[in-house]
Design a protein around this motif. Structure first.
Motif, short mmCIF file in Angstrom:
data_model
loop_
_atom_site.label_atom_id
_atom_site.label_comp_id
_atom_site.label_asym_id
_atom_site.label_seq_id
_atom_site.Cartn_x
_atom_site.Cartn_y
_atom_site.Cartn_z
N ALA A 175 53.34 39.20 34.42
CA ALA A 175 53.29 40.22 33.38
C ALA A 175 52.52 39.69 32.18
O ALA A 175 52.52 38.50 31.89
N TYR A 176 51.84 40.58 31.48
CA TYR A 176 51.09 40.19 30.28
C TYR A 176 51.21 41.28 29.23
O TYR A 176 51.33 42.46 29.55
N SER A 177 51.21 40.88 27.97
CA SER A 177 51.32 41.85 26.88
C SER A 177 50.11 41.81 25.95
O SER A 177 49.98 42.65 25.08
N THR A 178 49.24 40.81 26.14
CA THR A 178 47.99 40.73 25.39
C THR A 178 46.85 40.38 26.34
O THR A 178 47.09 39.87 27.43
N GLU A 213 44.47 54.16 33.42
CA GLU A 213 43.77 53.56 34.56
C GLU A 213 44.51 52.37 35.16
O GLU A 213 44.38 52.11 36.36
N ILE A 214 45.25 51.64 34.35
CA ILE A 214 45.95 50.44 34.84
C ILE A 214 47.44 50.72 34.84
O ILE A 214 48.05 50.83 33.78
N THR A 215 48.02 50.83 36.01
CA THR A 215 49.46 51.07 36.10
C THR A 215 50.17 49.73 36.12
O THR A 215 49.75 48.80 36.80
N GLY A 216 51.24 49.64 35.37
CA GLY A 216 51.98 48.38 35.29
C GLY A 216 51.27 47.41 34.38
O GLY A 216 50.14 47.60 33.97
N ARG A 217 51.93 46.36 34.06
CA ARG A 217 51.39 45.34 33.17
C ARG A 217 51.48 43.98 33.83
O ARG A 217 51.90 43.01 33.23
N THR A 218 51.14 43.93 35.11
CA THR A 218 51.15 42.66 35.84
C THR A 218 49.81 42.46 36.54
O THR A 218 49.11 43.41 36.86
N ILE A 219 49.47 41.20 36.76
CA ILE A 219 48.25 40.85 37.47
C ILE A 219 48.52 40.92 38.96
O ILE A 219 49.48 40.32 39.45
N PRO A 220 47.71 41.66 39.71
CA PRO A 220 47.92 41.68 41.16
C PRO A 220 47.60 40.31 41.78
O PRO A 220 46.54 39.77 41.52
N TYR A 221 48.53 39.80 42.56
CA TYR A 221 48.31 38.54 43.27
C TYR A 221 49.19 38.54 44.51
O TYR A 221 50.39 38.83 44.43
N ALA A 222 48.61 38.21 45.65
CA ALA A 222 49.30 38.34 46.94
C ALA A 222 50.45 37.36 47.13
O ALA A 222 51.34 37.62 47.93
N HIS A 223 50.46 36.23 46.40
CA HIS A 223 51.49 35.21 46.63
C HIS A 223 52.18 34.82 45.32
O HIS A 223 52.03 33.70 44.84
N PRO A 224 52.97 35.73 44.73
CA PRO A 224 53.62 35.41 43.45
C PRO A 224 54.59 34.23 43.53
O PRO A 224 54.86 33.58 42.54
N GLU A 225 55.07 33.93 44.73
CA GLU A 225 55.99 32.79 44.89
C GLU A 225 55.30 31.46 44.63
O GLU A 225 55.95 30.47 44.35
N ARG A 226 53.97 31.43 44.68
CA ARG A 226 53.23 30.19 44.43
C ARG A 226 52.87 30.01 42.96
O ARG A 226 52.39 28.95 42.56
N VAL A 227 53.05 31.04 42.15
CA VAL A 227 52.63 30.98 40.74
C VAL A 227 53.47 29.95 39.98
O VAL A 227 54.69 29.89 40.12
N TYR A 228 52.80 29.14 39.18
CA TYR A 228 53.46 28.11 38.38
C TYR A 228 54.20 28.80 37.23
O TYR A 228 53.58 29.31 36.30
#
Length: 195
Positions: free
Chosen positions: A43-46, A126-141
């Motif tokens: 998720a991102y806010s800026t 145009e952009i639904t949600g406030r998260t970056i699409p990424y196929a493997h969120p379990e790997r995110v640091y």
């Protein structure tokens, strides 16, 4: 059965059952908390704003979040043709930081043939949600998922305007022996229009 055995049976069995129920509840809460944290990592806010110009456009004017930006506005200045290497290029300079999303992007530019064009894009639609699409969120640091803030890249190419959501993510390496994090790019097309 002695009185001690009877008391132990009547008090210890319910106490032990209660303990097991608490343990099961704690495991459920931990799982729920982990899942919620994993889904919120991206998720991102800026975000920053980046502009790219190609295809002979000139006199580019963009207003976003109340801030005006100008590119290729010198007399005779025109943007170069887009090459294959430009397909994933990031702008040299970024404008930011903006709240996600700071209202519509108001754009005016001159196409290759000299036609004055204008267009407005509302990223909230145009952009639904406030998260970056990424196929493997379990790997995110989890401690620091983004290398830098996400970037909205607006590209002008002759009569076409395109917007991308770009982010660089830190992820756990697939090789457990590797001691450093991997970095991956996420580039999502969010809008395109030819006038």
């Amino acid at each position: 059965m002695t009185i001690y055995a009877l008391l132990a049976k009547k008090t210890l069995v319910p106490l032990f059952a209660g303990f097991l129920m608490l343990q099961a509840g704690a495991a459920t809460n931990t799982t729920t908390a982990s899942t919620a944290t994993a889904s919120n990592l991206l998720a991102y806010s800026t975000h920053d704003l980046g502009l790219l110009c190609f295809g002979g456009v000139s006199n580019v004017r963009v207003t976003y979040g109340g801030d005006p930006h100008k590119l290729f506005d010198d007399k005779g200045a025109a943007a170069p043709e887009k090459t294959l290497a430009d397909a994933t290029r990031m702008p040299r300079g970024l404008y930011g930081t903006y709240d996600t999303f700071a209202g519509p992007i108001d754009m005016q530019w001159r196409s290759r043939d000299g036609t004055e064009l204008s267009h407005v894009v509302d990223l909230n639609k145009e952009i639904t949600g406030r998260t970056i699409p990424y196929a493997h969120p379990e790997r995110v640091y989890a401690k620091k998922p983004f290398v830098r803030k996400p970037v909205i890249v607006v590209e002008f190419n002759d009569r076409t305007v395109t917007a991308y959501l770009v982010a660089r993510l830190q992820v756990m390496p697939l090789d457990a022996a590797k001691s450093t994090l991997d970095e991956v790019n996420s580039r999502t097309l969010v809008y395109s229009r030819t006038l």
